[in-house]
Design a protein around this motif. Structure first.
Motif, PDB file in Angstrom:
ATOM      1  N   TYR A 163       0.829  -1.197   0.000  1.00 54.75           N
ATOM      2  CA  TYR A 163       0.000   0.000   0.000  1.00 54.75           C
ATOM      3  C   TYR A 163       0.865   1.248   0.000  1.00 54.75           C
ATOM      4  CZ  TYR A 163      -4.894  -1.101   1.152  1.00 54.75           C
ATOM      5  OH  TYR A 163      -6.200  -1.444   1.109  1.00 54.75           O
ATOM      6  N   PRO A 182       4.545 -13.395  14.938  1.00 50.27           N
ATOM      7  CA  PRO A 182       3.185 -13.932  14.862  1.00 50.27           C
ATOM      8  C   PRO A 182       2.458 -13.375  13.640  1.00 50.27           C
ATOM      9  CG  PRO A 182       3.586 -12.826  16.986  1.00 50.27           C
ATOM     10  CD  PRO A 182       4.701 -12.443  16.060  1.00 50.27           C
ATOM     11  N   GLY A 222      -1.598 -13.237  11.856  1.00 52.94           N
ATOM     12  CA  GLY A 222      -3.010 -13.592  11.857  1.00 52.94           C
ATOM     13  C   GLY A 222      -3.401 -13.932  10.425  1.00 52.94           C
ATOM     14  N   ALA A 223      -4.112 -12.992   9.764  1.00 53.84           N
ATOM     15  CA  ALA A 223      -4.484 -13.236   8.366  1.00 53.84           C
ATOM     16  C   ALA A 223      -3.587 -12.459   7.409  1.00 53.84           C
ATOM     17  CB  ALA A 223      -5.942 -12.843   8.152  1.00 53.84           C
ATOM     18  N   GLY A 224      -2.646 -11.689   7.947  1.00 54.04           N
ATOM     19  CA  GLY A 224      -1.716 -10.953   7.081  1.00 54.04           C
ATOM     20  C   GLY A 224      -2.376  -9.823   6.311  1.00 54.04           C
ATOM     21  N   THR A 225      -3.413  -9.203   6.900  1.00 55.85           N
ATOM     22  CA  THR A 225      -4.054  -8.073   6.206  1.00 55.85           C
ATOM     23  C   THR A 225      -3.544  -6.724   6.719  1.00 55.85           C
ATOM     24  OG1 THR A 225      -5.928  -7.873   7.720  1.00 55.85           O
ATOM     25  CG2 THR A 225      -6.190  -9.401   5.884  1.00 55.85           C
ATOM     26  N   GLY A 226      -2.599  -6.748   7.637  1.00 53.38           N
ATOM     27  CA  GLY A 226      -1.998  -5.487   8.106  1.00 53.38           C
ATOM     28  C   GLY A 226      -1.413  -4.743   6.920  1.00 53.38           C
ATOM     29  N   ASN A 227      -1.365  -3.412   7.022  1.00 57.07           N
ATOM     30  CA  ASN A 227      -0.863  -2.705   5.836  1.00 57.07           C
ATOM     31  C   ASN A 227       0.329  -1.806   6.124  1.00 57.07           C
ATOM     32  OD1 ASN A 227      -3.637  -1.722   6.825  1.00 57.07           O
ATOM     33  ND2 ASN A 227      -2.609   0.145   6.139  1.00 57.07           N
ATOM     34  N   GLN A 271       3.596  -4.898   9.300  1.00 57.15           N
ATOM     35  CA  GLN A 271       3.763  -5.294  10.711  1.00 57.15           C
ATOM     36  C   GLN A 271       4.212  -6.737  10.864  1.00 57.15           C
ATOM     37  OE1 GLN A 271       0.660  -3.832   9.608  1.00 57.15           O
ATOM     38  NE2 GLN A 271      -0.445  -3.207  11.422  1.00 57.15           N
ATOM     39  N   SER A 315     -12.402  -2.915   8.290  1.00 62.14           N
ATOM     40  CA  SER A 315     -13.175  -3.218   7.075  1.00 62.14           C
ATOM     41  C   SER A 315     -12.760  -4.565   6.485  1.00 62.14           C
ATOM     42  CB  SER A 315     -13.027  -2.091   6.045  1.00 62.14           C
ATOM     43  OG  SER A 315     -11.675  -1.900   5.709  1.00 62.14           O
ATOM     44  N   THR A 316     -11.649  -5.134   6.979  1.00 60.45           N
ATOM     45  CA  THR A 316     -11.224  -6.483   6.562  1.00 60.45           C
ATOM     46  C   THR A 316     -11.856  -7.561   7.447  1.00 60.45           C
ATOM     47  OG1 THR A 316      -9.294  -6.085   7.956  1.00 60.45           O
ATOM     48  CG2 THR A 316      -8.956  -5.860   5.590  1.00 60.45           C
ATOM     49  N   SER A 348      -8.058 -11.690  11.632  1.00 57.04           N
ATOM     50  CA  SER A 348      -8.206 -12.433  12.887  1.00 57.04           C
ATOM     51  C   SER A 348      -8.380 -11.447  14.038  1.00 57.04           C
ATOM     52  CB  SER A 348      -6.962 -13.287  13.118  1.00 57.04           C
ATOM     53  OG  SER A 348      -5.853 -12.461  13.419  1.00 57.04           O
ATOM     54  N   SER A 356      -6.726  -0.908  14.820  1.00 52.53           N
ATOM     55  CA  SER A 356      -7.103   0.124  15.777  1.00 52.53           C
ATOM     56  C   SER A 356      -8.621   0.263  15.917  1.00 52.53           C
ATOM     57  CB  SER A 356      -6.491   1.465  15.364  1.00 52.53           C
ATOM     58  OG  SER A 356      -6.742   1.709  14.011  1.00 52.53           O
ATOM     59  N   GLY A 357      -9.346   0.287  14.825  1.00 50.60           N
ATOM     60  CA  GLY A 357     -10.791   0.470  14.909  1.00 50.60           C
ATOM     61  C   GLY A 357     -11.378   0.397  13.520  1.00 50.60           C
ATOM     62  N   MET A 381      -0.013 -13.617  21.420  1.00 52.11           N
ATOM     63  CA  MET A 381      -1.382 -13.659  21.940  1.00 52.11           C
ATOM     64  C   MET A 381      -2.044 -14.980  21.523  1.00 52.11           C
ATOM     65  SD  MET A 381      -3.951 -10.448  21.555  1.00 52.11           S
ATOM     66  CE  MET A 381      -2.977  -9.178  22.330  1.00 52.11           C
TER      67      MET A 381
END
Ligand code: FAD
Length: 478
Positions: free
Chosen positions: A38, A79, A81-86, A89, A142-143, A148, A157-158, A209
């Protein structure tokens, strides 16, 4: 490290079997990455980074054995999760083992307005399970269909719902988190209520976690609504009024500047060229009243569709929050974005940004309940609603992007910089000292996602940082 890695590889293969240990190929590459691309800055910096191995535990006991083995080998652990961080991370800066939580996805219970789940549980599954018994997630990215709950707590964050409930730092949204320590004999540490804050939004640096509890909201049946106007100010006045009308139960309120709506290909048929649009998720029982108010304000309703239960697309949420950037980049790959928090004089701030950077910024606004945030706005009034946003930016150069960020800060627009993978540079962390101290307790050797918490004075994989830390320690002990 190579010898340690070879031994670790053999140990993990014996533990997990070849199916759940990824050692090479496209899957290794894919599971080493997130949506870092991104950002043109992160794309340049992180493209070559990847894990040496990806381990996929099926139980918490397996995760414990993986962490213990990595600790013995002195290898980084990241760690996932679903790897949707942008912000990159979950991209390992120094190789090592990515622990993918996709199989740790059990939803243990939805009871008394609380969901208890393994950290890898998908938010979409939790939302469906909660709605079936009269509850819904208070806030979600929104993902939400894919990401996860652990990844949301550690990297997000929100988002949807935050207009009413704030984000993960807010109120009492997070009830507890249980993290696994990274040491020779990994232990589980449970944090509750306010104490959870030291482990939230820390990019996997403060313990692995494994289980979480999140409070839910009573379920509401929603309508998805889109209103439009060629007059930006007219739309803004109404959206802001609607956002601050706390009698109207809403889960989302978003405003886009034209031509942003033209990027939303599946929905473009609903829009007229030149018209700015507002997206809302509102309590269906209040739709007539809300639409009447919009009509009186001179807005056209161009879309209205009940949100299916259980959730089934189309979702207007697929175009909001950071999905907007995705649609824009699909149309024009030179587009990137910022994450802003506007002040009470947001109208002046918009004018000033457009004046200084004509044609370079497209506004995308989201309304957010700010008051309940326990970390960054502890003294805000109880009903405070703020305007945040993820404006699109036509990317010219890294230097120009820095100029825009500097200008935002100069005129009082808060920036959570999405063009850095370092925790402290990405957002405000007034409680970073607590986070650092907690990392010291649960990750004594600094193996968890090393490098991402930049102010943690110990990184065994960066000789320069390590030398500085040793010198500081020596100076301190004199
Ligand atoms: P990952 O990307 O896998 O991980 C995120 C971070 O958490 C990484 O540092 C990882 O190491 C760490 N982590 C993951 N699991 C654990 C664990 N069990 N223990 C310790 N650390 C862990 N974010 C928002 O907040 N709001 C939005 O509205 C939003 N919209 C988005 C839209 C798009 C199109 C995209 C690409 C991203 C968006 N994001 C948003 C970012 C991201 O999708 C969310 O934050 C999401 O919740 C991350 O979940 P994940 O499972 O994919 O986490």
């Amino acid at each position: 490290m190579t010898i340690a890695l070879d031994a670790l590889r053999a140990e993990l293969r014996a533990l997990l079997g070849p199916e759940y240990l990824i050692e090479s190929g496209d899957s290794l590459e894919t599971l080493s990455k997130d949506f870092y691309w991104y950002s043109p800055v992160l794309k340049r910096q992180l493209e070559e980074k990847r894990a040496d191995l990806v381990a996929r535990p099926g139980t918490i006991e397996e995760a414990r054995q993986i962490v213990a083995a990595c600790f013995r080998a002195g290898v980084p652990i990241v760690p996932r999760g679903a790897g949707t961080g942008n912000y990159g991370q979950c991209i390992p800066l120094y190789g090592g083992v990515v622990i993918d939580l996709a199989r740790l996805d059990r939803i243990h219970s939805v009871e008394g307005g609380v969901v208890r789940a393994e950290a890898g549980a998908r938010l979409g599954q939790i939302e469906a399970r909660a709605r079936a018994v009269g509850w819904e997630l208070r806030c979600m990215p929104s993902t939400w269909m894919k990401s996860s709950i652990g990844g949301f707590f550690c990297g997000g964050s929100g988002g949807i719902g935050s207009i009413r409930w704030g984000g993960i730092n807010a109120l009492d949204n997070v009830k507890s988190v249980t993290v696994m320590t990274c040491d020779a004999e990994p232990k589980l540490v449970r944090l509750e209520e306010r104490d959870t804050l030291k482990a939230l939004h820390t990019y996997g640096t403060t313990g692995f976690m494994v289980e979480v509890e999140m409070r839910l909201a009573p379920k509401i049946d929603y309508d998805q609504i889109i209103v439009s106007s060629a007059d930006w100010e007219r739309l803004l006045d109404w959206c802001d009024l609607a956002a601050r009308n706390h009698l109207w139960r809403k889960r989302l309120l978003t405003q886009f500047q034209w031509p942003t709506p033209s990027f939303f290909k599946p929905f473009v048929k609903h829009f007229s060229p030149g018209e700015h649009v507002g997206f809302l998720l509102v309590d269906r029982a209040q739709t007539p009243e809300i639409l009447e108010s919009a009509a009186v304000a001179g807005l056209a309703c161009v879309y209205r569709q009940p949100l299916a239960d259980p959730p089934k697309s189309p979702f207007i949420t697929d175009f909001t929050w950071n999905h907007t950037t995705l649609w824009a980049m699909k149309t024009d790959p030179t587009i990137t974005y910022l994450q802003c928090s506007f002040a009470a004089n947001f109208r002046d701030q918009f004018l000033e940004l457009h004046r200084r950077f004509p044609g370079e910024i497209l506004l995308h606004l989201e309304w957010f309940a700010a008051a309940p945030d326990r970390v960054t706005r502890p003294n805000a009034s109880p009903d405070a609603t703020i305007v945040v946003g993820l404006p699109l930016v036509y990317f010219k150069s890294e230097e120009r992007l820095r100029e825009i960020i500097d200008a935002c800060r100069e005129i009082g627009v808060g920036i959570a910089n999405p063009h850095t993978c370092f925790l402290e540079e990405g957002g405000r962390h007034p409680n970073i000292a607590d986070k650092r101290a907690f990392k010291g307790e649960v990750d004594p050797r600094g193996l968890l996602n090393p490098g991402k918490m930049k102010t943690y004075p110990h990184n065994p994989f960066d000789p320069v940082a390590e030398a500085k830390a040793t010198a500081a320690l020596a100076a301190g002990s004199k």
